[in-house]
Design a protein around this motif. Structure first.
Motif, PDB file in Angstrom:
ATOM      1  N   TRP A 237       0.815  -1.218   0.000  1.00 27.97           N
ATOM      2  CA  TRP A 237       0.000   0.000   0.000  1.00 27.97           C
ATOM      3  C   TRP A 237       0.849   1.269   0.000  1.00 27.97           C
ATOM      4  O   TRP A 237       0.463   2.300  -0.579  1.00 27.97           O
ATOM      5  CB  TRP A 237      -0.932   0.009   1.213  1.00 27.97           C
ATOM      6  CG  TRP A 237      -1.656   1.306   1.382  1.00 27.97           C
ATOM      7  CD1 TRP A 237      -1.441   2.275   2.321  1.00 27.97           C
ATOM      8  CD2 TRP A 237      -2.706   1.814   0.551  1.00 27.97           C
ATOM      9  NE1 TRP A 237      -2.296   3.333   2.138  1.00 27.97           N
ATOM     10  CE2 TRP A 237      -3.079   3.081   1.045  1.00 27.97           C
ATOM     11  CE3 TRP A 237      -3.367   1.326  -0.583  1.00 27.97           C
ATOM     12  CZ2 TRP A 237      -4.079   3.859   0.466  1.00 27.97           C
ATOM     13  CZ3 TRP A 237      -4.362   2.100  -1.171  1.00 27.97           C
ATOM     14  CH2 TRP A 237      -4.709   3.346  -0.641  1.00 27.97           C
ATOM     15  N   SER A 238       2.020   1.225   0.620  1.00 29.64           N
ATOM     16  CA  SER A 238       2.830   2.438   0.747  1.00 29.64           C
ATOM     17  C   SER A 238       3.217   3.008  -0.612  1.00 29.64           C
ATOM     18  O   SER A 238       3.519   4.202  -0.711  1.00 29.64           O
ATOM     19  CB  SER A 238       4.086   2.163   1.574  1.00 29.64           C
ATOM     20  OG  SER A 238       4.955   1.283   0.900  1.00 29.64           O
ATOM     21  N   VAL A 239       3.207   2.197  -1.681  1.00 32.16           N
ATOM     22  CA  VAL A 239       3.532   2.702  -3.021  1.00 32.16           C
ATOM     23  C   VAL A 239       2.499   3.745  -3.464  1.00 32.16           C
ATOM     24  O   VAL A 239       2.820   4.683  -4.194  1.00 32.16           O
ATOM     25  CB  VAL A 239       3.600   1.530  -4.035  1.00 32.16           C
ATOM     26  CG1 VAL A 239       3.826   2.047  -5.451  1.00 32.16           C
ATOM     27  CG2 VAL A 239       4.719   0.566  -3.637  1.00 32.16           C
ATOM     28  N   PHE A 240       1.243   3.578  -3.007  1.00 39.43           N
ATOM     29  CA  PHE A 240       0.184   4.504  -3.403  1.00 39.43           C
ATOM     30  C   PHE A 240       0.139   5.769  -2.539  1.00 39.43           C
ATOM     31  O   PHE A 240      -0.560   6.729  -2.888  1.00 39.43           O
ATOM     32  CB  PHE A 240      -1.185   3.812  -3.314  1.00 39.43           C
ATOM     33  CG  PHE A 240      -1.420   2.803  -4.405  1.00 39.43           C
ATOM     34  CD1 PHE A 240      -1.743   3.206  -5.690  1.00 39.43           C
ATOM     35  CD2 PHE A 240      -1.307   1.446  -4.147  1.00 39.43           C
ATOM     36  CE1 PHE A 240      -1.960   2.285  -6.697  1.00 39.43           C
ATOM     37  CE2 PHE A 240      -1.513   0.511  -5.143  1.00 39.43           C
ATOM     38  CZ  PHE A 240      -1.839   0.929  -6.424  1.00 39.43           C
ATOM     39  N   LYS A 241       0.834   5.762  -1.406  1.00 38.29           N
ATOM     40  CA  LYS A 241       0.703   6.891  -0.472  1.00 38.29           C
ATOM     41  C   LYS A 241       1.192   8.231  -1.053  1.00 38.29           C
ATOM     42  O   LYS A 241       0.447   9.213  -1.033  1.00 38.29           O
ATOM     43  CB  LYS A 241       1.440   6.574   0.837  1.00 38.29           C
ATOM     44  CG  LYS A 241       0.671   5.619   1.746  1.00 38.29           C
ATOM     45  CD  LYS A 241       1.517   5.168   2.941  1.00 38.29           C
ATOM     46  CE  LYS A 241       1.901   6.294   3.856  1.00 38.29           C
ATOM     47  NZ  LYS A 241       0.773   6.866   4.603  1.00 38.29           N
ATOM     48  N   PRO A 242       2.435   8.308  -1.580  1.00 41.96           N
ATOM     49  CA  PRO A 242       2.892   9.619  -2.087  1.00 41.96           C
ATOM     50  C   PRO A 242       1.999  10.192  -3.194  1.00 41.96           C
ATOM     51  O   PRO A 242       1.637  11.377  -3.125  1.00 41.96           O
ATOM     52  CB  PRO A 242       4.315   9.312  -2.578  1.00 41.96           C
ATOM     53  CG  PRO A 242       4.747   8.143  -1.756  1.00 41.96           C
ATOM     54  CD  PRO A 242       3.512   7.306  -1.607  1.00 41.96           C
ATOM     55  N   PRO A 243       1.595   9.408  -4.231  1.00 42.29           N
ATOM     56  CA  PRO A 243       0.711  10.008  -5.248  1.00 42.29           C
ATOM     57  C   PRO A 243      -0.650  10.411  -4.697  1.00 42.29           C
ATOM     58  O   PRO A 243      -1.210  11.423  -5.132  1.00 42.29           O
ATOM     59  CB  PRO A 243       0.592   8.903  -6.315  1.00 42.29           C
ATOM     60  CG  PRO A 243       1.073   7.665  -5.694  1.00 42.29           C
ATOM     61  CD  PRO A 243       2.031   8.057  -4.643  1.00 42.29           C
TER      62      PRO A 243
ATOM     63  N   GLY B  25      -4.184  16.015  -1.754  1.00 41.54           N
ATOM     64  CA  GLY B  25      -3.848  16.917  -0.650  1.00 41.54           C
ATOM     65  C   GLY B  25      -3.995  16.288   0.725  1.00 41.54           C
ATOM     66  O   GLY B  25      -4.529  16.895   1.651  1.00 41.54           O
ATOM     67  N   LEU B  26      -3.523  15.050   0.873  1.00 44.43           N
ATOM     68  CA  LEU B  26      -3.667  14.320   2.139  1.00 44.43           C
ATOM     69  C   LEU B  26      -2.391  14.388   2.956  1.00 44.43           C
ATOM     70  O   LEU B  26      -1.296  14.550   2.406  1.00 44.43           O
ATOM     71  CB  LEU B  26      -4.002  12.849   1.850  1.00 44.43           C
ATOM     72  CG  LEU B  26      -5.221  12.560   0.971  1.00 44.43           C
ATOM     73  CD1 LEU B  26      -5.295  11.074   0.663  1.00 44.43           C
ATOM     74  CD2 LEU B  26      -6.497  13.028   1.665  1.00 44.43           C
ATOM     75  N   SER B  27      -2.534  14.219   4.263  1.00 44.08           N
ATOM     76  CA  SER B  27      -1.369  14.061   5.135  1.00 44.08           C
ATOM     77  C   SER B  27      -0.979  12.585   5.172  1.00 44.08           C
ATOM     78  O   SER B  27      -1.720  11.718   4.683  1.00 44.08           O
ATOM     79  CB  SER B  27      -1.706  14.534   6.548  1.00 44.08           C
ATOM     80  OG  SER B  27      -2.674  13.666   7.132  1.00 44.08           O
TER      81      SER B  27
ATOM     82  N   PRO C  99       8.001   6.128   1.635  1.00 45.39           N
ATOM     83  CA  PRO C  99       8.357   7.507   2.013  1.00 45.39           C
ATOM     84  C   PRO C  99       9.408   7.579   3.106  1.00 45.39           C
ATOM     85  O   PRO C  99      10.178   8.539   3.171  1.00 45.39           O
ATOM     86  CB  PRO C  99       7.016   8.097   2.474  1.00 45.39           C
ATOM     87  CG  PRO C  99       6.131   6.950   2.765  1.00 45.39           C
ATOM     88  CD  PRO C  99       6.578   5.839   1.877  1.00 45.39           C
ATOM     89  N   MET C 100       9.470   6.553   3.987  1.00 45.63           N
ATOM     90  CA  MET C 100      10.427   6.606   5.093  1.00 45.63           C
ATOM     91  C   MET C 100      11.866   6.573   4.582  1.00 45.63           C
ATOM     92  O   MET C 100      12.699   7.408   4.975  1.00 45.63           O
ATOM     93  CB  MET C 100      10.198   5.437   6.056  1.00 45.63           C
ATOM     94  CG  MET C 100      11.120   5.447   7.275  1.00 45.63           C
ATOM     95  SD  MET C 100      10.895   4.024   8.352  1.00 45.63           S
ATOM     96  CE  MET C 100       9.284   4.389   9.062  1.00 45.63           C
ATOM     97  N   ILE C 101      12.179   5.638   3.680  1.00 44.76           N
ATOM     98  CA  ILE C 101      13.564   5.559   3.197  1.00 44.76           C
ATOM     99  C   ILE C 101      13.902   6.781   2.344  1.00 44.76           C
ATOM    100  O   ILE C 101      15.033   7.259   2.337  1.00 44.76           O
ATOM    101  CB  ILE C 101      13.812   4.237   2.424  1.00 44.76           C
ATOM    102  CG1 ILE C 101      15.311   4.050   2.203  1.00 44.76           C
ATOM    103  CG2 ILE C 101      13.044   4.210   1.105  1.00 44.76           C
ATOM    104  CD1 ILE C 101      15.686   2.693   1.652  1.00 44.76           C
TER     105      ILE C 101
END
Length: 446
Positions: free
Chosen positions: A32-38, A44-46, A251-253
């Motif tokens: 799921w983390s792959v979708f977080k940045p886009p 406009g999400l945190s 995003p963490m790395i």
């Protein structure tokens, strides 16, 4: 839908591929983390908001596994896999609609709630079926399925990243990626639905606690023991530590090395997520097998004690060395996977095999709790640190200190585990309700 009983001569080795088609699909959740940045940039999400679909999905996984186990036993694996297919794929289709019309609540509802039910029912359906097919090798059988769940992101992470690169990272590109995911996973999971079979029933076996021998505790009785709740705490703390990294991995790395001369690209971050998935998958087989040699309590001492050391190294030196950061994260994720694979054997050691499946289902509520705790701790603190003007590795320092504390709590809980008192053991003649429960757990007749 009648359970599909295998015809005479049916090879049991056809069942693991059916289980893998489901677990490799629903294991996408770990990517799921792959979708977080886009999602964060287009809607406009945190970071805390973009974690909601994943968190709700894990909550629904635990709840549907805990409360749906009886239905799965009653209706069989084909029914369960069909429910999982419909829910998991529908979740992606709802999310595609939500991204297309830029309504984030639809993504939370689709991926988190509807898809999460598919995760839970899909997780338990092939596990129980494989145990019935391989009574001589239950550890290997469940290891295959649980390893598949851990490895799902190994496929999904680079696949999703490439899809976003091709379709674009705006809301329409994300919507198209969700749509393709939903349709593709529906076809792949359908292979498992068509292939799965239950074994033909054995004659003369009543499955009673007396017939099983040794220490046997019912699911209802297990809830009254301190051992169940201590293991619940152990699992929750171990999963919280691992899932905190897993959900925020990409995003963490990127943040950790953003201010260095060699920042991490989006493609490399997706590769890091895939590596974590590989460690998660390897830990499920490797550490669980090691527990047969050194004991369950000792292996959890390793998961929790060494895991705390790994978090300490990341917090102190992680931003100075990519290899150290990656190595420590891989070890933590291998412990995360190993904890899942070892807990059924720990339960069997304490409560016997009488109703260990039902006890395991109830214990997975610890996973639901951890699915909220881990991402919430990491994302909420990172958002607050960012608002305070901090950046890079300093976004995560406080989170790592909290994770070390949680692992210490789990370590103490594991030390307090003792054999179950005889007053909780099932008597030689089971009560009528317990006898009825046992009959329902036997393989369905043709």
């Amino acid at each position: 839908m009648s359970p599909p009983v295998a015809p005479p001569g049916w090879s049991r080795w056809l069942v693991p591929p059916a289980a893998l088609s489901v677990h490799l699909s629903i294991g996408q959740a770990y990517a799921w983390s792959v979708f977080k940045p886009p999602l964060e940039s287009s809607l406009g999400l945190s970071g805390t908001q973009s974690a909601l679909p994943f968190q709700l999905g894990i909550v629904m996984l635990g709840l549907s596994a805990a409360f749906g186990g009886t239905l799965v036993e009653r209706h069989g694996p084909r029914w369960a896999m069909t429910v999982a297919l419909v829910c998991f794929s529908s979740g992606f289709l709802l999310s595609a609609l939500g991204a297309a019309v830029e309504q984030y609540w639809l993504i939370v509802l689709g991926y988190g709630f509807v898809g999460g039910i598919g995760l839970g029912i899909g997780y338990i359906s092939p596990v129980s079926t494989l145990i019935k097919w391989f009574p001589d090798r239950p550890g290997m059988a469940t290891g295959i399925a649980i390893m598949g769940f851990g490895g799902g992101a190994l496929i999904a992470s680079p696949w999703s990243a490439q899809m976003l690169e091709s379709f674009g990272t705006d809301s329409s590109g994300i919507a198209l990626a969700f749509l393709v995911h939903g349709l593709t996973y529906a076809v792949f999971m359908l292979l498992g639905v068509l292939l799965v079979r239950v074994p033909r029933p054995k004659k003369g076996a009543d499955g009673s606690a007396a017939a099983l021998g040794g220490i046997q505790v019912s699911a209802r009785g297990a809830l009254r023991t301190p051992q169940f709740w201590l293991l619940w705490l152990v699992l929750c703390m171990n999963v919280t530590a691992g899932i905190g990294i897993l959900e925020k991995a990409a995003p963490m790395i990127t943040d950790f090395f953003a201010d260095t001369s060699t920042p991490v690209s989006a493609t490399a971050a997706a590769g890091f997520v895939a590596l974590l998935s590989a460690a998660n998958m390897a830990g499920r087989i490797g550490w669980s097998s090691t527990s047969d040699l050194i004991g369950r309590k000792n292996i959890y001492r390793v998961y929790l004690g060494v895991g705390a050391v790994m978090y300490t190294l990341i917090a102190l030196f992680g931003d100075a060395s990519k290899p150290l950061f990656v190595l420590c994260a891989l070890v933590v994720l291998s412990f995360y996977g190993g904890g899942f694979a070892t807990i059924p054997a720990y339960l069997k050691d304490l409560f016997g095999t009488y109703q260990v499946g039902a006890i395991h289902g109830r214990l997975l509520t610890a996973w639901s709790t951890a699915g909220v705790l881990g991402p919430l701790i990491v994302n909420w603190i990172a958002d607050r640190q960012e608002e305070a003007g901090r950046h890079g590795a300093s976004l995560y320092g406080t989170s790592f200190v909290i994770m070390i504390g949680l692992l210490a709590v789990g370590f103490v809980a594991n030390e307090l585990v003792r054999p179950v008192h005889p007053r909780h053991h099932v008597s030689a003649t089971p009560a009528p309700k317990e006898a009825a429960d046992v009959r329902r757990q036997q393989p369905e007749s043709a």
